[in-house]
Write an enzyme that holds these catalytic residues in place. Structure first.
Site, PDB file in Angstrom:
ATOM      1  N   TYR A 142     -11.922  -5.116 -31.962  1.00  0.00           N
ATOM      2  CA  TYR A 142     -10.500  -4.027 -32.208  1.00  0.00           C
ATOM      3  C   TYR A 142     -10.502  -4.589 -33.402  1.00  0.00           C
ATOM      4  O   TYR A 142     -10.287  -3.232 -33.906  1.00  0.00           O
ATOM      5  CB  TYR A 142      -9.551  -4.341 -31.267  1.00  0.00           C
ATOM      6  CG  TYR A 142      -8.540  -3.193 -31.272  1.00  0.00           C
ATOM      7  CD1 TYR A 142      -8.963  -1.788 -31.382  1.00  0.00           C
ATOM      8  CD2 TYR A 142      -7.822  -2.977 -31.902  1.00  0.00           C
ATOM      9  CE1 TYR A 142      -7.552  -0.447 -31.450  1.00  0.00           C
ATOM     10  CE2 TYR A 142      -6.449  -2.165 -32.134  1.00  0.00           C
ATOM     11  CZ  TYR A 142      -6.941  -1.195 -31.526  1.00  0.00           C
ATOM     12  OH  TYR A 142      -6.292  -0.148 -32.214  1.00  0.00           O
ATOM     13  N   ARG A 149     -13.393   1.928 -38.653  1.00  0.00           N
ATOM     14  CA  ARG A 149     -13.017   3.312 -38.662  1.00  0.00           C
ATOM     15  C   ARG A 149     -11.897   3.599 -39.405  1.00  0.00           C
ATOM     16  O   ARG A 149     -11.948   5.274 -40.441  1.00  0.00           O
ATOM     17  CB  ARG A 149     -12.000   3.414 -37.362  1.00  0.00           C
ATOM     18  CG  ARG A 149     -11.235   4.908 -37.152  1.00  0.00           C
ATOM     19  CD  ARG A 149     -10.844   4.536 -35.869  1.00  0.00           C
ATOM     20  NE  ARG A 149      -9.688   4.252 -35.927  1.00  0.00           N
ATOM     21  CZ  ARG A 149      -9.079   3.837 -34.721  1.00  0.00           C
ATOM     22  NH1 ARG A 149      -8.953   4.208 -33.268  1.00  0.00           N
ATOM     23  NH2 ARG A 149      -7.714   2.648 -34.563  1.00  0.00           N
ATOM     24  N   TYR A 201       0.854  -1.077 -39.829  1.00  0.00           N
ATOM     25  CA  TYR A 201       1.628  -2.155 -38.931  1.00  0.00           C
ATOM     26  C   TYR A 201       0.815  -3.661 -40.031  1.00  0.00           C
ATOM     27  O   TYR A 201       0.627  -3.254 -40.921  1.00  0.00           O
ATOM     28  CB  TYR A 201       0.901  -3.032 -37.975  1.00  0.00           C
ATOM     29  CG  TYR A 201       0.547  -1.977 -36.538  1.00  0.00           C
ATOM     30  CD1 TYR A 201       1.649  -1.527 -36.474  1.00  0.00           C
ATOM     31  CD2 TYR A 201      -0.464  -2.685 -35.504  1.00  0.00           C
ATOM     32  CE1 TYR A 201       2.543  -1.079 -34.805  1.00  0.00           C
ATOM     33  CE2 TYR A 201      -0.056  -2.003 -34.208  1.00  0.00           C
ATOM     34  CZ  TYR A 201       1.207  -1.007 -33.773  1.00  0.00           C
ATOM     35  OH  TYR A 201       1.493  -0.555 -32.800  1.00  0.00           O
ATOM     36  N   ARG A 214       1.072   8.826 -33.205  1.00  0.00           N
ATOM     37  CA  ARG A 214       0.811   8.291 -31.511  1.00  0.00           C
ATOM     38  C   ARG A 214       0.663   9.808 -31.115  1.00  0.00           C
ATOM     39  O   ARG A 214       1.176   9.622 -29.344  1.00  0.00           O
ATOM     40  CB  ARG A 214       2.867   8.277 -31.466  1.00  0.00           C
ATOM     41  CG  ARG A 214       3.297   6.800 -32.608  1.00  0.00           C
ATOM     42  CD  ARG A 214       2.876   5.103 -31.326  1.00  0.00           C
ATOM     43  NE  ARG A 214       3.174   4.510 -32.260  1.00  0.00           N
ATOM     44  CZ  ARG A 214       2.634   3.136 -31.996  1.00  0.00           C
ATOM     45  NH1 ARG A 214       2.025   2.832 -31.189  1.00  0.00           N
ATOM     46  NH2 ARG A 214       3.213   2.346 -32.996  1.00  0.00           N
ATOM     47  N   GLU A 315      -1.447   0.752 -20.715  1.00  0.00           N
ATOM     48  CA  GLU A 315      -1.126   1.660 -21.456  1.00  0.00           C
ATOM     49  C   GLU A 315      -1.622   3.230 -20.534  1.00  0.00           C
ATOM     50  O   GLU A 315      -2.192   3.014 -19.992  1.00  0.00           O
ATOM     51  CB  GLU A 315      -2.500   1.380 -21.996  1.00  0.00           C
ATOM     52  CG  GLU A 315      -2.076   2.370 -23.758  1.00  0.00           C
ATOM     53  CD  GLU A 315      -3.123   1.673 -25.011  1.00  0.00           C
ATOM     54  OE1 GLU A 315      -2.992   0.912 -25.393  1.00  0.00           O
ATOM     55  OE2 GLU A 315      -4.103   2.890 -25.614  1.00  0.00           O
TER      56      GLU A 315
HETATM   57  C1  3HB Z   1      -6.076   3.274 -31.384  1.00  0.00           C
HETATM   58  O1  3HB Z   1      -6.492   1.913 -32.276  1.00  0.00           O
HETATM   59  O2  3HB Z   1      -7.730   3.787 -31.975  1.00  0.00           O
HETATM   60  C2  3HB Z   1      -5.134   3.064 -30.504  1.00  0.00           C
HETATM   61  C3  3HB Z   1      -5.328   1.871 -30.555  1.00  0.00           C
HETATM   62  C4  3HB Z   1      -4.511   2.090 -28.268  1.00  0.00           C
HETATM   63  C5  3HB Z   1      -3.427   3.203 -28.414  1.00  0.00           C
HETATM   64  C6  3HB Z   1      -3.804   3.938 -29.378  1.00  0.00           C
HETATM   65  C7  3HB Z   1      -4.739   4.077 -29.985  1.00  0.00           C
HETATM   66  O3  3HB Z   1      -4.055   0.807 -27.945  1.00  0.00           O
END
Ligand code: 3HB
Length: 321
Positions: A142, A149, A201, A214, A315
């Site tokens: 991730y 990105r 972050y 968000r 989530e």
């Molecule tokens: C993201 O990295 O695009 C993302 C990750 C999440 C929630 C929303 C967006 O856990």
């Protein structure tokens, strides 16, 4: 004034709803048991994403067009557009390191959307195989994805800030993504006053912070797109190991976003939700909680997949009206 038609969910292909405006759909996202690159079937852009377990019914998310649709394929991405809205879909097969491939695929999609005149990207989804595992250098997949990105977004300074998003585990091996953009219509991004914006972050969470807002609205669209929302306050995960408490914090965060719009009188109501649950043993608890606490006119869809932080158990994302 822009007309924006909400996504429509269906349980399987057999019950695909009839098209609501009498033109081809803009795109169909097949939430099923396979992943593959974007394809065009009967003139419709499709993206198969591996998000459901074997033996479970998937669903199709259809984005409805408001005019004649043109589909363009370039490299690993494809776009469909109708004069007002654009959907871009891409797929990157498994890599030992992800950042370069993700930057290239995203940059290609953004460049194509720009060229066609759809500069306002307002919502994206990223379905990431092996999301909590490490790449060949020991960096979490991730976090590696977030680097690529972010670099793609650096190249084209996002006009309205970063879009709202979902970044979630998949059951495949690659990374599938799609994003939505409009030709006109000012985008307003919202943040949750109880959370640090993800794009700010601290670097404890990886070399580049996750590039997303968000929630987002578009002028005239009458929709609030809420990003994947979890049990995070400030920038920390709350209630590690406790599904009931994580659900409560997630609900509170969703409600904070429904109230976060400057247009307080508006009173956003959730219309659609997608729910991601890490452990199948929690599915029934989550289902009960969502039914009681987050009622929507359309049935929620549930997926048993991993989540971007290994300590998050659930989530929830949504579209409100
Ligand atoms: C993201 O990295 O695009 C993302 C990750 C999440 C929630 C929303 C967006 O856990």
């Amino acid at each position: 004034m822009q007309t924006f038609v909400a996504p429509m969910f269906s349980i399987d292909e057999g019950s695909l709803p009839s098209e609501i405006i009498g033109v081809s759909p803009l795109a169909r996202i097949y939430y099923g048991q396979t992943e593959a690159g974007p394809r065009v079937i009967d003139g419709v852009l499709e993206l198969p994403v591996h998000m459901v377990t074997d033996g479970t019914a998937g669903f199709i998310e259809t984005w409805h067009a408001t005019g004649n649709v043109t589909v363009v394929i370039r490299g690993s991405v494809a776009v469909a557009h109708d004069g007002q809205q654009l959907v871009c879909a891409g797929f990157v097969p498994r890599h030992g390191r992800w950042a370069d491939a993700i930057r290239q695929a995203y940059a290609q999609g953004i460049a194509l959307a720009d060229e066609l005149g759809y500069a306002n990207i307002f919502r994206m989804w990223n379905m990431i195989g092996h999301i909590n595992e490490t790449n060949q250098d020991g960096l979490e997949v991730y976090r590696d994805f977030c680097v690529g990105r972010a670099e793609a977004f650096d190249v084209r300074k996002m006009i309205d800030g970063v879009p709202s998003a979902t970044g979630i585990g998949s059951r495949g091996d690659g990374i599938s993504f799609y994003f939505l953009a409009t030709r006109s219509g000012r985008i307003t991004n919202l943040e949750n006053p109880n959370q640090v914006p993800a794009f700010e972050y601290p670097d404890d969470y990886g070399p580049r912070p996750p590039s997303f807002a968000r929630a987002s609205t578009i002028d005239g669209a009458d929709k609030l797109f809420i990003s994947g929302t979890a049990s995070i306050l400030g920038h920390r995960t709350m209630h590690v190991g406790n599904i009931e408490k994580q659900l409560e914090t997630t609900r509170d965060n969703l409600q904070a976003l429904l109230r976060a719009s400057e247009d307080d009188e508006r009173g956003w109501q959730l219309e659609h939700v997608k729910v991601y649950v890490r452990h199948s043993r929690d599915l029934e608890t989550v289902r009960r909680f969502v039914e009681q606490n987050l009622p929507t006119p359309t049935p929620p869809v549930y997926m048993n997949v991993a989540i971007c932080r290994s300590d998050l158990l659930v989530e929830i994302e949504g579209v409100a009206r």
